[in-house]
Structures are given as C-alpha cells and as structure tokens.
Design a protein around this motif. Structure first.
Motif, PDB file in Angstrom:
ATOM      1  N   ASP A 149       0.832  -1.189   0.000  1.00 42.51           N
ATOM      2  CA  ASP A 149       0.000   0.000   0.000  1.00 42.51           C
ATOM      3  C   ASP A 149       0.871   1.245   0.000  1.00 42.51           C
ATOM      4  O   ASP A 149       2.072   1.198   0.271  1.00 42.51           O
ATOM      5  N   ALA A 150       0.252   2.373  -0.306  1.00 47.18           N
ATOM      6  CA  ALA A 150       0.994   3.626  -0.438  1.00 47.18           C
ATOM      7  C   ALA A 150       1.681   4.029   0.862  1.00 47.18           C
ATOM      8  O   ALA A 150       2.787   4.568   0.856  1.00 47.18           O
ATOM      9  N   GLY A 151       1.022   3.763   2.003  1.00 48.31           N
ATOM     10  CA  GLY A 151       1.612   4.132   3.277  1.00 48.31           C
ATOM     11  C   GLY A 151       2.887   3.370   3.570  1.00 48.31           C
ATOM     12  O   GLY A 151       3.894   3.941   3.997  1.00 48.31           O
ATOM     13  N   THR A 152       2.866   2.060   3.344  1.00 44.04           N
ATOM     14  CA  THR A 152       4.073   1.255   3.565  1.00 44.04           C
ATOM     15  C   THR A 152       5.188   1.688   2.629  1.00 44.04           C
ATOM     16  O   THR A 152       6.360   1.801   3.028  1.00 44.04           O
ATOM     17  N   ALA A 153       4.839   1.945   1.364  1.00 45.73           N
ATOM     18  CA  ALA A 153       5.846   2.397   0.404  1.00 45.73           C
ATOM     19  C   ALA A 153       6.475   3.708   0.856  1.00 45.73           C
ATOM     20  O   ALA A 153       7.705   3.886   0.791  1.00 45.73           O
ATOM     21  N   ALA A 154       5.648   4.635   1.340  1.00 41.28           N
ATOM     22  CA  ALA A 154       6.159   5.925   1.773  1.00 41.28           C
ATOM     23  C   ALA A 154       7.123   5.769   2.955  1.00 41.28           C
ATOM     24  O   ALA A 154       8.162   6.427   3.018  1.00 41.28           O
TER      25      ALA A 154
END
Length: 316
Positions: A94-99
């Motif tokens: 997900d975008a949060g983990t990637a960030a």
C-alpha cells in the motif's frame, strides 16, 4: 549576491518538492494502465524530449568529460532503477508502507554524503531528519491498508530508497562540472536507454490505455521529471546532499494536502500530526545556529567559477 543565490536555491527546492508530491497522484492513475517498466520508460522519454528541446534552445552542448561518471551512475540508479522499482513496489504494498520504506532515502543520502562527499552532519540536520522520519512513519501508518504488504514489495521499496540515495550522491560531483540542465538532460537520457527493454510493453499498453492514464504519464515526464529534476539539480549544486535530502521530507505532508484537495481524501488526526512533524523536521534541518549565517561555508564556488560555473551562469 549570496543571499539571492540562497533564495533562488530554496525556491528551486520548493518547486521540486511540490511537483514530486503531485507525482504520487499521477502515478496512482497511470499505474492502473501501465506496467512499472513501461510507465518509467514513457515518463523518461517525455522528460528527455522536453529537456533536449530546452537544451537546444539554450545552445548548451554535452557536459564536459569530468561530469560523465556522475551522470552515468545517477542516470542508471535514479532515473532508471529507482523509477522502475518504485512503480513495481507500489503495486505490491500500500501507499503508506511504500512511503515509510522509501523515506529511508534521505537518511541514506546524509550518510553516503558524509562518507563519499565528506559532508558534515550537523546536529540540527540529524535532529530535523529524525523528526521528519517520525512524521513520515506516522503518515505511512495512517495510510496503510490491511493485508497488502509483502516481503517482495518492502524489498522493492528498500531497493528504490538505496537507488535514490546513490543517485543523488553520484549527481552532486557532476554538478561541479556541468550545468543543472546538462546533468539532468543526459541523466534522463541514460535512464531512458536503460529502460528500453520495456519499449515493447509501452507500445502495446499505450494502444489500449485510457486517455487520462496516458496524460498522467506525460505529465510525470514533463513536470515531476523534466522540470523538478532540473530545479533539484540547481539547488543541489548550491547546498549539501544531506540538506537537500532532508528537504524532501516535506513531500509526505504535501501529498496529504493534495489528496485532500484533489481526491477528497480527508486526513485523520494521525495523518495531520505526521504531516506537521515532516514540515517541522524540514524547518529544523535547514535552520542554522544563531550567528552562523555569515560564517556558513558557501557551496557555490563550484557553480560560480571554472567550467561548471560558466555553464551555471547561463542557466539562471
């Protein structure tokens, strides 16, 4: 003159941060129709065309030989590996983990800059980066979904962070010999050549992709790549790699605001807190001890004297 140069560099860094934040929204749209490699190649080709046209208009030729080692390494790592791997990684997590994982990059830039560029690590820089990283983690946790993280995705995002940091540190010495426009243009070309194996996928996917996805890919090439990477190089030539890396911690906060404004995604309390910490950390990392402004070492000699200096003077 020194203050004017500092203000211009800060403004250039601000342009970069805003456009890189906007890229997350465009990648989300284009990534539904284009595979990671095809999206990276399309973005780089669009950026290279714009940069090449500007280079011709300004009548700047190829950079000097001394700039090429840094251009080749940064082009391969940052424009090539980073873009492909990050696109791929964001499909696995997900975008949060990637960030959260990718935001290890600025910390690596500071450490690599100290090791290979002999840059100092002032306490304010380290403290600011620690605050910003905590904010990035808070934003990431607030945006993380359930069940989407994978070992492969985390590994890809970590590889992206390493490629990003290595590319920035390699680019810094090249800017002592070539202008920001030269270094960015030819770095983008190197990345595009490295991504040519994805040309078949790009042609095939472009034929069936919806128009908004293709327009977002072109936007990524013209603005977050051609313009933002050039303003980044301009600012990087006038400060340390560590301080520039710390500046990018403003990106998560801006992404939250843009998602709120353009996508209607209302941020929760943890997201707002994380965004505030990111901005506070950037402010701390870029601040100087009281009375140190006049004595602060200038990072501009390499851009104002010698071959590289003459090139930079024409790009302002």
């Amino acid at each position: 003159m020194q203050k004017r140069t500092s203000r211009l560099a800060l403004a250039a860094a601000g342009v970069t941060v805003v456009l890189w934040a906007s890229a997350f929204v465009s990648i989300r749209s284009a990534g539904t129709a284009y595979s990671p490699g095809a999206l990276a190649l399309g973005r780089l080709l669009a950026g290279a065309l714009v940069l090449g046209a500007v280079l011709l208009i300004r009548r700047e030729g190829p950079p000097p030989r001394a700039a090429w080692p840094g251009i080749l390494v940064s082009g391969l790592l940052w424009f090539g590996v980073y873009m492909v791997v990050l696109n791929w990684g964001e499909q696995e997590v997900d975008a949060g983990t990637a960030a959260m994982v990718v935001n290890i990059g600025p910390l690596l830039i500071a450490l690599l800059g100290a090791r290979f560029l002999r840059e100092s690590l002032p306490p304010r820089l380290l403290a600011g980066m620690a605050v910003s990283f905590a904010g990035a983690v808070a934003v990431g946790l607030s945006m993380s979904g359930e069940g989407r993280a994978s070992v492969l995705g985390v590994a890809l995002c970590l590889l992206a962070a390493v490629a990003y940091a290595g590319g920035v540190v390699a680019q810094k010495p090249a800017l002592a010999h070539g202008s920001a426009l030269q270094v960015t243009t030819f770095g983008c070309l190197v990345g595009a050549v490295a991504c040519l194996p994805f040309a078949g996928q790009l042609v095939e996917e472009a034929g069936r992709a919806p128009l908004p996805a293709t327009l977002n890919m072109l936007y990524l090439g013209v603005f977050p790549t051609a313009l933002a990477f050039t303003t980044w190089a301009y600012a990087l030539a006038r400060t340390t790699a560590g301080r520039m890396g710390a500046t990018t911690y403003a990106v998560p906060a801006l992404v939250v605001l843009m998602a709120w404004a353009f996508l209607g995604e209302l941020p929760g309390p943890l997201t707002l807190l994380g965004g505030a910490l990111c901005l506070a950390g950037v402010a701390v990392s870029r601040s100087r001890p009281r009375g140190a402004g006049a004595a602060a070492p200038s990072r501009t000699p390499e851009a104002s004297s010698g071959p590289g200096g003459r090139r930079e003077s024409r790009t302002r």
